[in-house]
Design an enzyme around this catalytic site. Structure first.
Site, PDB file in Angstrom:
ATOM      1  N   GLU A 169       0.254  66.806 -20.324  1.00 48.45           N
ATOM      2  CA  GLU A 169      -1.055  67.137 -20.562  1.00 48.45           C
ATOM      3  C   GLU A 169      -1.456  68.421 -19.819  1.00 48.45           C
ATOM      4  OE1 GLU A 169      -5.711  65.220 -19.345  1.00 48.45           O
ATOM      5  OE2 GLU A 169      -3.647  64.788 -18.340  1.00 48.45           O
TER       6      GLU A 169
ATOM      7  N   CYS B 282      -4.083  60.863 -21.412  1.00 51.80           N
ATOM      8  CA  CYS B 282      -4.303  60.463 -19.766  1.00 51.80           C
ATOM      9  C   CYS B 282      -5.113  59.198 -19.781  1.00 51.80           C
ATOM     10  CB  CYS B 282      -4.522  61.835 -18.955  1.00 51.80           C
ATOM     11  SG  CYS B 282      -3.868  61.577 -17.245  1.00 51.80           S
TER      12      CYS B 282
ATOM     13  N   LYS C  11     -10.398  64.498 -25.892  1.00 54.70           N
ATOM     14  CA  LYS C  11     -10.034  63.340 -24.937  1.00 54.70           C
ATOM     15  C   LYS C  11     -11.451  62.660 -24.881  1.00 54.70           C
ATOM     16  CE  LYS C  11      -8.411  62.455 -20.251  1.00 54.70           C
ATOM     17  NZ  LYS C  11      -7.771  63.300 -19.030  1.00 54.70           N
TER      18      LYS C  11
END
Length: 312
Positions: A65, A175, A138
């Site tokens: 990331e 994540c 995300k």
């Protein structure tokens, strides 16, 4: 008498014959490295890992990331918004589109995206011909000491997506997404053969005795086991300090099989490339035979659409 073994063999032959091949093998890689303030150097280091993975036979290669820079989300400072770029102008995406075409590999590339007045933590999925298939933004944005992402990123609005790349249909999360079983289940429902998570996680600045590594890994092993799809996670390494905050990123990038068992794992501190190979057609047969998706009861899951678990 019904011969289940013969039926599976016949189904396997039919599926493979439709694809014109004897098996659907794919090799994946997860990488990890330390990052500096030098964006160009970080991209070059990431390229070296991709080349190494390709030489090991990897066809889909995951980078961590926000690898273009250090993990700036440790503190809230307006000047870090200048790191964001549009998809079209991002140096990592442009660079790795060329690398993907040259090496004939698939590359999910994480970057800090700016779109008009909005900012996102985004992955661009680059196919093996260098084309950008699309982006995932995300969805789950953390907010805690050292991981203050809500200051920088709008919640993603793309939904969870699956891309038909040259080698496999893949889902990609970022994540904090990896802690939510709903995200992995949606990608599996949409047909993902493999689920990839690019990551930046390590110590907790307010409590360095809190080592989340095993918890972090176990969550993703559960996603693999419950959906019967391999999971590939790529984390960063090294210590990064911003003001009074510092994080020791614990690496430990790993790959599970389709039953949730870790079959390849990097160390907590070394730059690494790890690989694993899968027969995706065999995985599809095993999923079908096990009945996890046959026996789902979506009509009973309405509390998942609420924050407090109430029935609608």
């Amino acid at each position: 008498m019904y011969d289940s073994t013969a039926a599976i063999v016949c189904l396997s032959f039919a599926l493979n014959n439709k694809k014109g091949q004897t098996m659907n093998q794919v090799t994946v890689a997860a990488t990890q490295m330390a990052c500096s303030n030098d964006r160009k150097q970080n991209i070059n280091n990431a390229e070296n890992l991709v080349v190494t993975a390709s030489k090991k036979g990897a066809q889909i290669i995951l980078l961590q990331e926000l690898f273009e820079t250090r993990y700036f989300c440790q503190e809230e400072k307006q000047e870090y918004f200048s790191l964001a770029t549009s998809l079209e102008n991002n140096p990592a995406v442009k660079h790795f589109a060329n690398i993907a075409e040259k090496l004939k590999v698939v590359l999910p590339i994480s970057f800090f995206e700016r779109k008009n007045k909005a900012f996102y933590n985004t992955v661009a999925v680059i196919d093996a011909d260098g084309s950008v298939l699309g982006t995932y933004r995300k969805c789950h944005i953390p907010d805690g000491p050292g991981y203050e992402e809500k200051f920088y990123f709008n919640p993603g609005d793309t939904g969870f997506k699956v891309w038909p790349t040259k080698f496999a249909d893949i889902g990609v999360g970022i994540c904090w997404d990896q802690w939510f079983p709903e995200a992995a289940r949606i990608m599996a429902l949409k047909g993902a053969d493999l689920v990839f998570y690019s990551t930046a996680i390590g110590s907790e600045p307010v409590d360095e005795t809190n080592d989340s590594k095993d918890h972090w890994q176990t969550c993703m092993q559960g996603h693999a086991a419950c959906n019967m799809v391999p999971v590939i996670a790529s984390n960063r390494i090294g210590t990064e300090t911003f003001g009074n905050s510092h994080i020791n990123f614990y690496g430990s990038s790993f790959i599970t099989d389709n039953k949730g068992q870790v079959i390849s794992q990097a160390s907590r501190s070394d730059e690494s490339v790890i690989t694993a190979s899968f027969d995706l057609e065999q995985h599809r047969l095993e999923r079908a035979a096990w009945g996890l998706f046959r026996d789902r009861r979506p009509s009973q899951y309405s509390p998942l659409l609420t924050n407090d678990g109430r029935y609608k």
